[in-house]
Design an enzyme around this catalytic site. Structure first.
Site: not given
Ligand code: F6R
Length: 579
Positions: A2, A27, A75, A101-102, A453, A457, A460, A476, A574
């Site tokens: 949002c 976002r 959202w 938002n919320g 990581e 990446k 996602e 295992h 985001k």
């Molecule tokens: C993956 C990604 C998410 C964020 C997670 C935490 O690429 O960006 O996994 O890392 O949502 O977000 P922050 O770091 O903003 O707390």
């Protein structure tokens, strides 16, 4: 998740709001809407489900005249994705209009009360209830008081921006609790938004609201009221990010720009002051690291380095922390969050009542900065792509600086540039794996958080199922999934983990896996179907930085080859501001 933008001034509100909505897109959202006061007593509202570009063009957002307005990207949380549930929402008379938002936790009770007083609802959202609540309260008091009274009746989390068609002045009413909202102060105009980049085109001066704050904006200025109703002053901040930094700058996607940007921003991150954080770490017996997603992977790395230096340390998934941990005064809470707004992380920090707290974040003025005793900034510039890339590397950089000092890391920018030069090769590798259904990432020791990581990446932004393991874990259980042609990405630098990892590579190879290694070892290269070379003779402490760059590029190119927009992967946001 949002986004809200509001404007009051002498400019064309519809233009400024539409522009801001585009900047809030990253976002994550499913619907979009705008409301502009077109004259005393008159409001024009246009909204629908869909993308900003499509909806704002189809509904001719910018054709609306007026100097006061607000916009929203929704959202869905309460109610389906449809036009009726899109914001802004109005009261019965169409006088009060707002975006929220919320999540309003007591909305059902409020809705029943208001319905019994004759209010009619047009949507299934919790947000619409707030507009009716203000309408109800405004029957007996002026709008400012009615707004404040209504906010006091809400339970849950909110960032709210509202306005009144028949208000005596052109004003925006704002409130925040557990959801970000920032005021942007321009010359003869005021803005407000969920984040700073949405307002950068108009001002560099910002006033982040604190939890429980209520504010009233007019083109001449703003007034803030604290939780207890008293007038409050809040710190004004100036940011040196410019609009260019939050734009694509010729790259096809933000993700590629941000991966490439790492070579520049890394030096800014290394300039960050970590001394205060280190002092706090030193003064505590135990460090609980709290984070989510990518930041959690940086947290695992930090826990390894702390454990290695003899400290008791553990990395926790933030959303689970309150169920597992029992922090006491000897525990230091260290939260890592790019956005500084992740609800799970903020909740976990609040859970550690009485503990000292450190925050590592990229966003000046974010909520996390108000909860921490000491803040370490990443200085990575705004990150717009949903997938965190440069901020992960920046997190590693500030963490490594605590242990190794800046001098040991001065080659980092050059190293990142060297790894970025493999881009063409990586694009060709992406072609070989873009059609696969599964992928596995393996590593050992300090390289494991990088494998986690890399895998996150990859999944996602490509939608290919992927998992990461310490190499020793394959046998295992997971080895049963390694069959002919399944890609296994092996992080195999020539460090103390290599002999054992080599064994795991052979195990996978024997089952027909397609081995992609990132290595500086000739034997590993021979065993692999394809390799990306690490620079010969590089400093072993820098291996994690050299490994992450090709993994980010691999995810990016595979995503694009599969026809996905890597900047906005489905179902993801985001800034994850709900628990
Ligand atoms: C993956 C990604 C998410 C964020 C997670 C935490 O690429 O960006 O996994 O890392 O949502 O977000 P922050 O770091 O903003 O707390």
């Amino acid at each position: 998740m949002c986004g809200i933008i509001g404007y009051v001034g002498s400019g064309r509100a519809s233009q400024i709001i539409t522009d801001g909505l585009k900047r809030l897109e990253y976002r994550g959202y499913d619907s979009v809407g705008i409301a502009v006061r077109t004259g005393p007593g008159r409001l024009e509202v246009r909204k629908d489900k869909g993308m900003v570009e499509e909806i704002s063009t189809a509904l001719r957002f910018t054709s609306i005249d007026g100097n006061l307005g607000l916009g929203h990207t929704r959202w869905a949380t309460h109610g389906a994705v449809c036009k009726e549930n899109a914001h802004p929402h109005a009261d019965c008379s169409g006088n009060i209009i707002l975006a929220h938002n919320g999540v309003i936790e007591n909305y059902s009770k409020l809705r029943d009360d208001l319905a019994s007083k004759g209010h009619k609802f047009a949507s299934q959202t919790d947000s619409e209830v707030i507009a009716h609540l203000i309408e109800e309260n405004a029957k007996t008091q002026p709008l400012v008081k009615a707004f404040i009274r209504s906010i006091k009746q809400l339970e849950g989390s909110y960032a709210i921006v509202a306005m009144g068609a028949s208000d005596t002045e052109e004003r925006l009413f704002m409130a925040r609790r557990n959801s970000p909202l920032v005021i942007g102060a321009g010359k003869g105009e005021m803005l407000c938004a969920s984040d700073i980049p949405a307002m950068l085109k108009y001002t560099r001066t910002f006033i982040p609201l604190q939890e429980g704050d209520i504010a009233v904006l007019s083109r001449h200025g703003y007034k803030i009221y604290a939780d207890d109703g008293s007038e409050a002053t809040r710190k004004q901040i100036t940011v040196d990010w410019d609009v260019e930094m939050a734009q694509k700058g010729g790259y096809p996607h933000f993700m590629l720009k941000e991966i490439t940007d790492q070579k520049h921003f890394i030096n800014e991150s290394l300039a960050s002051d970590v001394s205060g954080a280190w002092k706090l770490i030193d003064a505590h017996e135990r460090v609980d690291i709290i984070a989510a997603g990518t930041s959690y992977h940086a947290g695992i790395m930090l826990s390894y380095l702390l454990q290695n230096s003899g400290k008791v340390a553990q990395a926790f998934i933030a959303s689970d922390y309150p169920f597992i941990a029992k922090p006491d005064k000897k525990t230091l809470l260290l939260a890592i969050s790019q956005s500084g707004e992740t609800a799970d992380v903020l909740q976990a920090l609040r859970f550690g009542r009485g503990c000292k707290k450190i925050a590592i974040t990229n966003v000046v003025g974010s909520t996390i900065t108000t909860l921490a005793d000491c803040v370490v900034f990443l200085n990575a510039g705004p990150e717009v792509g949903v997938a965190a890339t440069k901020t992960f590397t920046a997190q590693l950089a500030v963490i490594y600086k605590m242990f190794y000092g800046k001098d040991k890391l001065k080659e980092l920018s050059g190293l990142i540039e060297t790894m970025l030069a493999h881009d063409g090769e990586i694009k060709a590798i992406a072609q070989k794996i873009a059609g696969k259904e599964n992928a596995f990432f393996i590593a050992r020791g300090r390289n494991v958080p990088i494998a986690y990581e890399g895998s996150l990446k990859f999944k996602e932004v490509t939608y290919i199922h992927s998992e990461a393991y310490p190499g020793g874990e394959l046998k295992h259980g997971t080895l049963s999934l390694i069959t002919e042609g399944v890609p296994v990405v092996a992080l195999a630098p020539k460090d103390e983990t290599l002999p054992k990892l080599f064994g795991n590579i052979r195990e996978a190879k024997a089952r027909g896996a397609f081995i992609l290694s990132i290595t500086d070892d000739d034997e590993v290269k021979k065993e692999s179907d394809i390799s990306i070379s690490l620079p010969p003779g590089m400093d072993p402490i820098l291996y994690p930085f050299a490994l992450i760059v090709p993994l980010q590029l691999l995810a990016y190119h595979t995503s694009v080859l599969r026809g996905i927009n890597p900047d906005r992967p489905r179902n993801l946001a985001k800034s994850v501001t709900v628990e």
